[in-house]
Design a protein around this motif. Sequence first.
Motif, PDB file in Angstrom:
ATOM      1  N   GLN A 256       0.853  -1.185   0.000  1.00  0.00           N
ATOM      2  CA  GLN A 256       0.000   0.000   0.000  1.00  0.00           C
ATOM      3  C   GLN A 256       0.897   1.247   0.000  1.00  0.00           C
ATOM      4  O   GLN A 256       1.874   1.309   0.758  1.00  0.00           O
ATOM      5  CB  GLN A 256      -0.908   0.010   1.231  1.00  0.00           C
ATOM      6  N   LEU A 270      -3.618   0.279  -3.423  1.00  0.00           N
ATOM      7  CA  LEU A 270      -3.272  -1.095  -3.043  1.00  0.00           C
ATOM      8  C   LEU A 270      -2.849  -1.814  -4.312  1.00  0.00           C
ATOM      9  O   LEU A 270      -3.633  -1.966  -5.244  1.00  0.00           O
ATOM     10  CB  LEU A 270      -4.462  -1.817  -2.419  1.00  0.00           C
ATOM     11  N   GLN A 292      -5.845  -0.984  -6.910  1.00  0.00           N
ATOM     12  CA  GLN A 292      -7.118  -0.606  -6.329  1.00  0.00           C
ATOM     13  C   GLN A 292      -6.968   0.711  -5.588  1.00  0.00           C
ATOM     14  O   GLN A 292      -5.961   0.935  -4.891  1.00  0.00           O
ATOM     15  CB  GLN A 292      -7.607  -1.673  -5.339  1.00  0.00           C
ATOM     16  N   ILE A 294      -7.766   2.696  -2.569  1.00  0.00           N
ATOM     17  CA  ILE A 294      -8.208   2.427  -1.191  1.00  0.00           C
ATOM     18  C   ILE A 294      -8.210   3.707  -0.366  1.00  0.00           C
ATOM     19  O   ILE A 294      -8.157   3.654   0.871  1.00  0.00           O
ATOM     20  CB  ILE A 294      -7.325   1.353  -0.533  1.00  0.00           C
ATOM     21  N   LYS A 297     -11.128   3.899   2.000  1.00  0.00           N
ATOM     22  CA  LYS A 297     -10.938   2.964   3.105  1.00  0.00           C
ATOM     23  C   LYS A 297      -9.978   3.531   4.145  1.00  0.00           C
ATOM     24  O   LYS A 297     -10.208   3.438   5.358  1.00  0.00           O
ATOM     25  CB  LYS A 297     -10.404   1.631   2.555  1.00  0.00           C
ATOM     26  N   LYS A 298      -8.879   4.152   3.691  1.00  0.00           N
ATOM     27  CA  LYS A 298      -7.880   4.707   4.612  1.00  0.00           C
ATOM     28  C   LYS A 298      -8.451   5.885   5.401  1.00  0.00           C
ATOM     29  O   LYS A 298      -8.080   6.115   6.559  1.00  0.00           O
ATOM     30  CB  LYS A 298      -6.645   5.162   3.826  1.00  0.00           C
ATOM     31  N   GLU A 410     -12.292  -7.966   1.459  1.00  0.00           N
ATOM     32  CA  GLU A 410     -12.256  -8.667   0.181  1.00  0.00           C
ATOM     33  C   GLU A 410     -13.051  -9.976   0.224  1.00  0.00           C
ATOM     34  O   GLU A 410     -13.089 -10.733  -0.744  1.00  0.00           O
ATOM     35  CB  GLU A 410     -10.801  -8.971  -0.235  1.00  0.00           C
TER      36      GLU A 410
END
Length: 884
Positions: A256, A270, A292, A294, A297-298, A410
């Motif tokens: 990442q 990612l 991806q 992310i 998400k972070k 996932e």
Amino acid sequence: MKGRNILNTNRLKALISFDVMDTNPEAIYDEITSLAASICNTPVSLISLVDDKRQFFKSHFGFEGNGTPLKESFCKHVITDDLDVLVVEDTHADKRFQDNKLVTEDPNVGFYAGASLTTADGHRLGTLCVIDYESRQLNETQIDGLQTLAKQVVHLLELRKAKKIEQDQKIELEKKGRLLDNIVSATGIGFWERNFANDTFTLNPQGIDILGIDPNTVKNFTTDDWFKLINPEDVAEVEKKMLQCLQYPSKDCSVQYRFLQKNGEFKWILEKGKVLKWNKAKEPLVMYGTLQDITEKKSFTTELRRVKNNQEAMINSTRDLMWSIDLDFKLITANTAFHELVKKIQGEPFNEGDSVFSTSVPSSITEKWKSYYTKAIKTGSFSVKQKIQDPSKFWTTYGLTSFDLMYNKEGEKIGVTCFSKDITSEILSQQVLLSAKEEMQKIMDTSLDIICTLDEEGYFLSINRAVEDIWGYAPKDIIGTRYNELIHEEDIISTEENAEFVLSGNKVVNFENRYVHRDGHAVPMLWSSNWDEKDRVYYCIARDNTEKKKAELQLENSERRFKTLVQESSDIITILDAEGNFKYVSPSSTRVIQISPEEFEGQNAFDYIHPDDLERVKTQFNKITQNGSIKIEPFRFKNKLGEWRWFVANVSNQIHEPSIQGVIITSRDINDTRIAKEQLEQSERRYKTLVQEGSDMICIMDENANFTYASPTSTKILNITPEQFMGTNAFDYVHPDDYNIVFNEFIKILKVNQVAIKPFRFKHGDGHWIWLETIVTNKIDEPSLKGIVVNSKDVTTKVQHLNAIEEQNAQLKKIAWTQSHIVRAPVARLMGLVDLLRDDKEKLKLEEREQILNYIITSADEIDNVIKDIVDNTINAIDLDENK
């Protein structure tokens, strides 16, 4: 038996696999038939494919029409007789074809030669054949040429099949390719390829969008360009992961990092990748991977930490045990209550990352918990009850532990969460409840239906003795067992759904499922159930549904509850004193035997028992003083109309029970069932007498005429036992001269229900031939038979009489001919001579008259001899009839 190859399942499957039947003409096949006709010098050549009903001409040179019915087919004989080539030089002289419509009618086939179309697996599909309208011969070279062309036809069919398969596969691959493109586009995942030889990157549109780079610069995008856009704080980690991934053999790389965008902000990426191509020096050539975004998400990390802190505070405040493990059985996290219990058991708590299996506990306990964790990882959520021994206390507590799978974002399994709740008070409450209901069990056991209780998890807590008659188990075998271990596998899901429905507060009546009896057969059940929220117990009544009646029995310690339970039953429930006097009769007596309960008052039960059954019933009844319960076998009981009805009864001694003070008898009317059974036995005896003592022989065969059954009369008629017929074929016994006629009649049974076969010769067990007349009936679809029923009668005497009559008629015809020809000549002469003498009027001389008289005597002698011959022939004809 000849003919079976036509119907061979594997042969028909092979023919179908070529997908050629009823297809349009194709030039390449027409060229082969044209060449075959030229080689053999015939006007007609065909490529004929034969299924179970007809023959189809894929190519027809010199012949109009695309096929014929199977019965007119010449080519079928190549298959039935298992021949590589069949040559019929003169069809009119061959018994197989001389009556064929193609021979006797247009086009009047006189010559046929066919070479088998045989696949590599040995299946005969049909023939390449040539036909002439006159009888003729082929030389060896022509026959070899015909077989060579037949092989080419098979090769062409194989190529045609392979080409079609290839086209179908190509279409399927194109569909899958389009589907994959759609999936990739829908997921928003970026794909990239790195070529180390020229240090270039290739990205799909999603990858370009995720990295936020100019599409026009992708072709010139290098590794240095990529690293320049990575956040400096993340470069070291990315380089480390990259170097690990480039070591042979390659492992999956996942990292990442933050990537600089055009607007000056960083996006979290990612990235996963792996080297898939190496040179001989084991240096990387090509690497593939995914990207991806992310960032979102972070951005939730801080919020997630706050939520986690709050959750941990809540988790640690409860006295229930909570913990989670990874897929290697190592502790991920646990609450304070869990750590405190572990510390009491082994002296110290587990640390995160430690194995949850300790050497300070017995191995049997370790194996048990390992099986729980393994089951959760494989199958998902479930719960178990277990005893928990707390060293600080002097008694055993009970816990209910739930296991659930954990997944990452996932969707990958990452571990198991566990929750253990102390349910000691609930267990103790249930035990107290069961103790309070022990008195009810005595009354429950008089019921012919199952009465039981279950806990929330579906474990039987109590059950009455009716389970022995209905499921074959003793009550002690059922208590402690979970209900889904006894249910028929097809009914488990519907039963569990019904249990959930009841648990939600609904009462269920007449729910149907099947339980597996101890001996393995399925017992249909009819359930009524209710959930007691206060006691946390299911109350259920179930009956054997095969009798199509339901009885709802609710037993109580008082007379009021008892009457309520039994008054709607289809059985008669009575209470007698020790001498057999009626104390109580259920209202069902009116419906079953037309006698109301009031009419039984002051009566004795033994006054209604049939005299032949009375002593046996009294003896069994008196045993109740030594036994808590008995069963009285079938006996006859008088109804209101004076008729005797058959009953069975269960008797329970409740004389010392304050709420009953008598003998409880549950009686069931089995009269109709017993009569039906007797009628069935009588029918079976009649059938057995008909089959074993009859004058006909009855057999059952399969569709290939193999015997699967022969009646005992076969020994009397043929001196062949039924056992000798088993495993043999009927046509092994048919006279060769009658074989084709019988076979052609027999195969009709596959299309019609019944066929009558005229007299034919059948080999007797002693070796001679007898004449049989047979009726054949198709019962293949009849479940109880599954075969062809053949009824045969010995008509040898009848056939011999008919033959004798024919010979006698021939003798009589000979006599008639003699009368009409031989007798008439001398009679005519004699009548002429007499007329001559009558008209003479003394004109003839004496010597002429003498001569005429001599002629008359000669004619008379001739007539006398003829009459003797007629008499002799008639006597011979009579003797012939008597000898026959």
